[in-house]
Design a protein around this motif. Structure first.
Motif, mmCIF file in Angstrom:
data_model
loop_
_atom_site.group_PDB
_atom_site.id
_atom_site.type_symbol
_atom_site.label_atom_id
_atom_site.label_comp_id
_atom_site.label_asym_id
_atom_site.label_seq_id
_atom_site.Cartn_x
_atom_site.Cartn_y
_atom_site.Cartn_z
ATOM 1 N N ASP A 270 0.927 -0.728 0.427
ATOM 2 C CA ASP A 270 0.176 0.165 -0.241
ATOM 3 C C ASP A 270 0.413 1.081 0.760
ATOM 4 N N PRO A 271 0.421 1.905 -0.641
ATOM 5 C CA PRO A 271 1.177 3.542 -0.609
ATOM 6 C C PRO A 271 1.053 4.405 0.635
ATOM 7 N N ARG A 272 0.525 3.394 1.406
ATOM 8 C CA ARG A 272 0.681 3.869 2.905
ATOM 9 C C ARG A 272 1.666 4.048 4.002
ATOM 10 N N PHE A 273 1.825 2.875 3.673
ATOM 11 C CA PHE A 273 2.942 1.408 3.962
ATOM 12 C C PHE A 273 4.205 0.702 3.560
ATOM 13 N N ARG A 274 3.934 1.790 2.061
ATOM 14 C CA ARG A 274 5.579 0.671 1.619
ATOM 15 C C ARG A 274 6.586 1.007 1.564
ATOM 16 N N ARG A 275 6.709 2.190 1.757
ATOM 17 C CA ARG A 275 7.968 2.956 2.896
ATOM 18 C C ARG A 275 8.391 2.830 4.093
ATOM 19 N N GLN A 276 8.443 2.359 4.466
ATOM 20 C CA GLN A 276 8.273 2.109 6.712
ATOM 21 C C GLN A 276 9.688 3.602 6.854
ATOM 22 N N GLY A 277 9.730 4.119 8.082
ATOM 23 C CA GLY A 277 10.059 4.471 8.701
ATOM 24 C C GLY A 277 10.100 5.955 8.968
ATOM 25 N N VAL A 278 11.163 6.319 9.187
ATOM 26 C CA VAL A 278 10.600 8.497 9.411
ATOM 27 C C VAL A 278 10.871 9.280 8.019
ATOM 28 N N SER A 279 9.510 9.844 7.931
ATOM 29 C CA SER A 279 9.430 10.952 7.100
ATOM 30 C C SER A 279 8.880 12.040 7.528
ATOM 31 N N VAL A 280 9.069 12.938 6.711
ATOM 32 C CA VAL A 280 8.436 14.696 6.860
ATOM 33 C C VAL A 280 7.644 15.187 5.758
ATOM 34 N N ASP A 281 6.532 15.748 6.282
ATOM 35 C CA ASP A 281 5.608 15.966 5.190
ATOM 36 C C ASP A 281 5.428 17.220 4.660
ATOM 37 N N ALA A 282 5.411 17.731 4.338
ATOM 38 C CA ALA A 282 5.941 19.309 3.059
ATOM 39 C C ALA A 282 5.765 20.111 4.082
ATOM 40 N N ARG A 283 5.190 20.022 5.387
ATOM 41 C CA ARG A 283 4.054 21.295 6.548
ATOM 42 C C ARG A 283 5.573 20.902 7.552
ATOM 43 N N GLY A 284 6.429 20.133 6.900
ATOM 44 C CA GLY A 284 7.199 20.246 8.170
ATOM 45 C C GLY A 284 7.343 19.043 9.682
ATOM 46 N N ARG A 285 5.966 18.597 9.044
ATOM 47 C CA ARG A 285 5.654 17.279 10.397
ATOM 48 C C ARG A 285 6.063 16.059 10.091
ATOM 49 N N VAL A 286 6.919 15.401 11.542
ATOM 50 C CA VAL A 286 7.440 14.475 11.639
ATOM 51 C C VAL A 286 6.509 13.681 11.500
ATOM 52 N N HIS A 287 7.078 12.081 10.397
ATOM 53 C CA HIS A 287 5.848 10.861 10.725
ATOM 54 C C HIS A 287 6.541 9.659 11.042
ATOM 55 N N ALA A 288 6.338 8.435 11.789
ATOM 56 C CA ALA A 288 6.457 7.589 11.490
ATOM 57 C C ALA A 288 5.558 6.069 11.003
ATOM 58 N N THR A 289 6.013 5.792 10.535
ATOM 59 C CA THR A 289 5.438 4.343 9.699
ATOM 60 C C THR A 289 6.726 3.289 10.105
ATOM 61 N N VAL A 290 5.264 2.596 11.077
ATOM 62 C CA VAL A 290 5.454 0.994 11.097
ATOM 63 C C VAL A 290 4.159 -0.183 10.894
#
Ligand code: CUA
Length: 170
Positions: A51-71
């Motif tokens: 799924d595009p939401r979970f294909r890449r796991q790990g830490v990401s930063v969105d366009a507004r600079g918020r930090v996300h962790a996908t696990v």
């Protein structure tokens, strides 16, 4: 109406206990920001890993600079096995499972969520710098006890932000 003195003591006792229980729930929700994770976002567990939401796991930063962790939690590991996060910064976790129910518990913090196949669990929290153990707290099978990973929370100035991406604009 005459109420016996013992009856009255019990009535007050119950009323005080209820008030304490309610106050402690309210304090945890408002003071420690402990909330049940949202279960409104669904996902097909059979294709969760692609799924595009979970294909890449790990830490990401969105366009507004918020930090996300996908696990992704699966029998019997967390993907990825280690996350490096900035201290004193809100981090939004997105979790799902392709197999059975797991429990994502960042030990000694308020970061915790059930990870249920078919749903995306989400919570936002922040950490002080340090190393944290992530344990699975929901019995998921013979390897349940080895299902652990780490969070490395480093001071913001030492944190290397991954390139911004638009995957989590919500
Ligand atoms: Cu996964 Cu217990």
């Amino acid at each position: 109406m005459k109420v016996d003195i013992y009856e009255r003591i019990w009535m007050w006792g119950v009323a005080i206990m209820l008030a304490v229980f309610f106050a402690s729930t309210a304090a945890a929700a408002l003071g420690s920001q402990m909330h049940p994770p949202s279960h409104v976002e669904t996902i097909d567990p059979r294709t969760a890993l692609t799924d595009p939401r979970f294909r890449r796991q790990g830490v990401s930063v969105d366009a507004r600079g918020r930090v996300h962790a996908t696990v992704v939690g699966m029998m019997f590991t967390w993907l990825p096995n280690e996350l490096v996060l900035p201290a004193d910064t809100p981090v939004t976790f997105h979790l799902t499972s392709p197999d059975v129910i797991h429990g994502y518990q960042i030990v000694r913090t308020n970061g915790q969520a059930m990870v249920v196949p078919g749903y995306v669990s989400q919570f936002t929290t922040r950490f002080a710098a340090g190393d944290y153990l992530v344990a699975c707290n929901e019995y998921c099978g013979v390897g349940h006890h080895i299902m652990a990973s780490r969070l490395k929370v480093v001071p913001k100035s030492q944190w290397q932000a991954p390139a911004a991406e638009a995957a989590h604009v919500q």
